[in-house]
Enzyme design. Sequence first.
Site, short mmCIF file in Angstrom:
data_model
loop_
_atom_site.label_atom_id
_atom_site.label_comp_id
_atom_site.label_asym_id
_atom_site.label_seq_id
_atom_site.Cartn_x
_atom_site.Cartn_y
_atom_site.Cartn_z
N LYS A 1 -19.37 -51.45 -36.06
CA LYS A 1 -18.75 -50.72 -37.16
C LYS A 1 -19.78 -50.44 -38.26
O LYS A 1 -20.74 -51.20 -38.41
CB LYS A 1 -17.62 -51.57 -37.77
CG LYS A 1 -16.38 -51.70 -36.93
CD LYS A 1 -15.33 -52.56 -37.63
CE LYS A 1 -14.08 -52.72 -36.78
NZ LYS A 1 -13.36 -51.48 -36.52
N ARG B 1 -6.73 -54.47 -27.88
CA ARG B 1 -5.88 -54.19 -26.71
C ARG B 1 -6.33 -55.02 -25.51
O ARG B 1 -5.54 -55.35 -24.64
CB ARG B 1 -5.88 -52.69 -26.43
CG ARG B 1 -7.21 -52.12 -26.05
CD ARG B 1 -7.28 -50.61 -26.22
NE ARG B 1 -7.40 -50.22 -27.63
CZ ARG B 1 -7.44 -48.96 -28.06
NH1 ARG B 1 -7.35 -47.97 -27.19
NH2 ARG B 1 -7.54 -48.70 -29.35
N1 BES Z 1 -9.38 -53.90 -35.93
C1 BES Z 1 -9.58 -52.52 -35.71
C2 BES Z 1 -8.48 -51.66 -36.35
C3 BES Z 1 -8.38 -51.71 -37.84
C4 BES Z 1 -9.03 -50.78 -38.62
C5 BES Z 1 -7.60 -52.67 -38.46
C6 BES Z 1 -8.92 -50.83 -40.00
C7 BES Z 1 -7.48 -52.71 -39.83
C8 BES Z 1 -8.13 -51.79 -40.61
C9 BES Z 1 -9.61 -52.22 -34.23
O1 BES Z 1 -10.13 -53.24 -33.44
C10 BES Z 1 -10.49 -51.04 -34.04
O2 BES Z 1 -11.65 -51.16 -34.31
N2 BES Z 1 -9.93 -49.94 -33.61
C11 BES Z 1 -10.65 -48.74 -33.40
C12 BES Z 1 -10.25 -48.16 -32.07
C13 BES Z 1 -11.15 -47.09 -31.58
C14 BES Z 1 -12.51 -47.65 -31.26
C15 BES Z 1 -10.53 -46.46 -30.36
C16 BES Z 1 -10.32 -47.81 -34.56
O3 BES Z 1 -9.21 -47.84 -35.06
O4 BES Z 1 -11.22 -47.07 -34.96
MN MN Z 2 -12.23 -53.15 -33.29
#
Ligand code: BES
Ligand code: MN
Length: 511
Positions: free
Chosen positions: A287, A361
Site C-alpha cells: 500500500k 477474502r
Molecule cells: N483492508 C483493506 C480494505 C480497507 C481499505 C479497509 C480502507 C479499510 C479502509 C483490504 O485488505 C484491501 O486492501 N482491499 C483492496 C482490494 C483490492 C486490492 C482488490 C482495496 O480495497 O483496495
Molecule cells: Mn489489503
Amino acid sequence: MPQLSFSFVEHAADAALPTLDDVPAIVLIDAVEPLSGVAAQIDEAGEGALATALKAAAVKPSWGSSTSFFALPGAPSGHLVVCMADAEKKGDDPEPNLMLGGKLSAQLGKHGAVALFAGAFSADDLAQVLSGMKLGAYRFERYKSKDTSADDAGEGDDAPEQAPQTVEVTVYTADVAAAEDAFAEADAVASGTLLARDLVNEPPNVLGPVEFAGVAEALGELDVDVTVLDGDQMAELGMNALLGVAQGSERPARLAIMQWNGGADGEKPVAIVGKGVVFDTGGISIKPAGGMEDMKGDMGGAACVVGLMHALAARKAKVNAVGVIGLVENMPDGKAQRPGDIVTSMAGKTIEIINTDAEGRLVLADALHYTRVTYEPKVMIDLATLTGAIMVALGQDHAGMFSNNDELAAQLHEAGQSSGEKVWRMPLGPAYNKLIESRFADMKNTGGRFAGSITAAEFLQRFVGDTPWAHLDVAGTAMSAPKSPLNASFGSGFGVRLLDRYIRTVHESAA
Ligand code: BES
Ligand code: MN
Ligand code: ZN
C-alpha cells in the site's frame, strides 16, 4: 479514559433531595413549563429560581440538550445540569435514549462524580441512557502519558487538573432493583462494544495474532468455550489460503473459535466469522504510505466478533452462537506470498493470487469453510473491513451487506434500522461472479477495477455452500468513522449492537 461506574440509589418521587455539595447534579426534565418531579422540587425550594433561570437561559427544547446553572437557590448541588428529555422531541432517531446518554457524556467534563436524577424514565429507557453515556465517554488514552500535556508543562502549581480516570455516576431512581437489572443487560452490550473498540484502537505492535487470540481466550471467564488453532493445526486442516497471507510475517497466524451455548441443547448455532488482519501493509502489492497507520484497524470484523461474544455471554443470551476469527498479519518479506502464486484452500478450491492486498477474502475463505463444515450453522454472518470500494459506494453511514438469503438480509436490515448500526444490501450475481474466473486456477483473488466490493463478496460466496449467509463489509464503519455522540474514537465497535439486536429478535424470542 474516563471509565464510568454506575451505582443506584433509591429515591422516591417526593422524597427530599440529597445534599451533593460540589458533585454536579444532572436532572432530566420533560418540560420547562410546567416543571415536574425533581425539577419542581428544586424550583419550589428555590422559590422559583429554576424556572426563572431556565427562562433567562432560553434553553433549547431539543432532545438531549443540556444547560448548566451554578449556585442556583434550591439546587441540591452548586452545579446543576438540566437536560431536556421531552418525549415529544425524540425525533426519529432509532435509539433516542442511547443518543441522549451519549450527549450527556459531554457534560461529565473534569468531574470525578456526578449524580443523575432519572425522572420519569422507565428502567429500560434509563439503562439505554446510561449505556449511551458509557459509549460516549469512551476514549482510548492508554498510551498518553499522564504528565506531559502541553498545557501543564513547567507550570507547577498552576497545572490544570488531570481529567479523572473514572467518573462515579450515582443514579437516583424510584426502583433500584429494576434499574439494576435493566442496566446489567444493557451494559453487557455496551461493554462488548467498548471491548471491540479497544481491540481496533490498540497499536499493531502491541496486538498481533497471538495477543488477539489471548483476548478471545479471556472470554473463558464468562463461560465461553474458546479454542485457538495455531499454524501447524491450520496447515493440517489445509488452510493454505489463510496461511498464505500470514507467511510474510514474523508473527504466526491463529484461528480463534468462541462458543457460547446459552440455547437449547443440540440447536444449531448462529455463526459469526470475522476478518482479523492485525495489520495490512498490502504485502508485496504494498500500500502507499499515506494513512497506512489506519490499517491497524483491519481486524475490525474480528473485534466485533469478540465484542459480540462478550455481550452474549455477559447477558447470558438464550442462543447457541459460535464466533470464528482468522488472525494474521499481512507483511512483505522474503517469505511473503507473491502475485501469481496459486494456493489450495481448505475447501479444495484453488486460488490464483493477483494482488496480495486482497488478503481478507483469503483469510475468510478458510474461516468460512471451516465454520460451515465444523458447526453446520443455521446461519453464517461474516464481518470484514474488506474493501475500500465499499466506502466509495456507501460512505461511512451504512455497512455493505451481501447475502444469498432474502429473509436473513431483511432481518439484518431491520436490526440495523432499529439499532442505528445500518446496513445496505448490495447485489450479487453471475455477471459479477464471472469477473473472478482465473486463467490458471479455480478463481483469482481480485476482479478488476469495477464493482470491487461485489467481486470480493462473490469470492466469499464460493466458500459458503448453501448455508444462509450474509457478508457485512465494515471497512467504512468499523474504523475511522465520523465522530458521533456515541463514539469519539477511531474504533467504533460497529456491529456489536447490530448483531446483538439481530440475535435477540430473531434467535432468542423464538426460544
Ligand atoms: N483492508 C483493506 C480494505 C480497507 C481499505 C479497509 C480502507 C479499510 C479502509 C483490504 O485488505 C484491501 O486492501 N482491499 C483492496 C482490494 C483490492 C486490492 C482488490 C482495496 O480495497 O483496495
Ligand atoms: Mn489489503
Ligand atoms: Zn485488509
